[in-house]
Enzyme design. Sequence first.
Site: not given
Length: 236
Positions: A11, A185, A188
């Site tokens: 991600s 977070d 990320h």
Amino acid sequence: MRPKIYLFGDSITEESFSDGGWGSSLANHFSRTADVVLRGYSGYNTRWALMVKEKVFPSGGDAPPAAVTVFFGANDASLPDRCSGFQHVPPDEYKQNLLSIVAFLKKQWPSTCIILITPPPIDEAARLLHPYVDNPSGLPERTNEAAGIYAKQCLAAAAECGLPSINLWEKMQQFPGWEKAYLRDGLHLTCNGNKFVFEEVVKRLKEEGISLENLPADLPLISEIDTDNPLKSFDN
């Protein structure tokens, strides 16, 4: 034809083409000299990446890319007894998977520069505030200590293959307040975190001979157009 730079990862790579992302910054940086191609898969670990590598990079066709970044480990490092345990890959297997990914890429493209990037550090307090799945244990599903173990395995794989690497886990923690400065977070990247990764990747690419100074523009720049006879500039 412009050379390509592939970004292969989880991600953190998938999100890299968002506004201010490190991938979009790379695309802008090389806008007239190379095509930056996104191959990011949110939630993936190296075990899953191995399963899909032929679909991501089918054989034949295009010329070998100039470079490939391989940026996995954040999901592999999920703790096996916590809420994201289904993503966990043991450290030794993680290293072997990286070696297998590198071998696959090198078999297709022997001359391509491959850069291994370690997982970033983890802010455990922020991970508790931003769970991705139900977390009844109340414990972080990732820890900074575990991420460091995987970072070392990534560096060991790079050293074994003689490849360049970027130790994000160590480098980011050298900045005071890295937890909030670089991570939105606990995992990320913030805008500053993306800028940090972008600068590290550009620096490493340059060390490997891939830079604006070494890559020609694919067509004449406006500064190279003959103002008296513009069409002459396109004869070659």
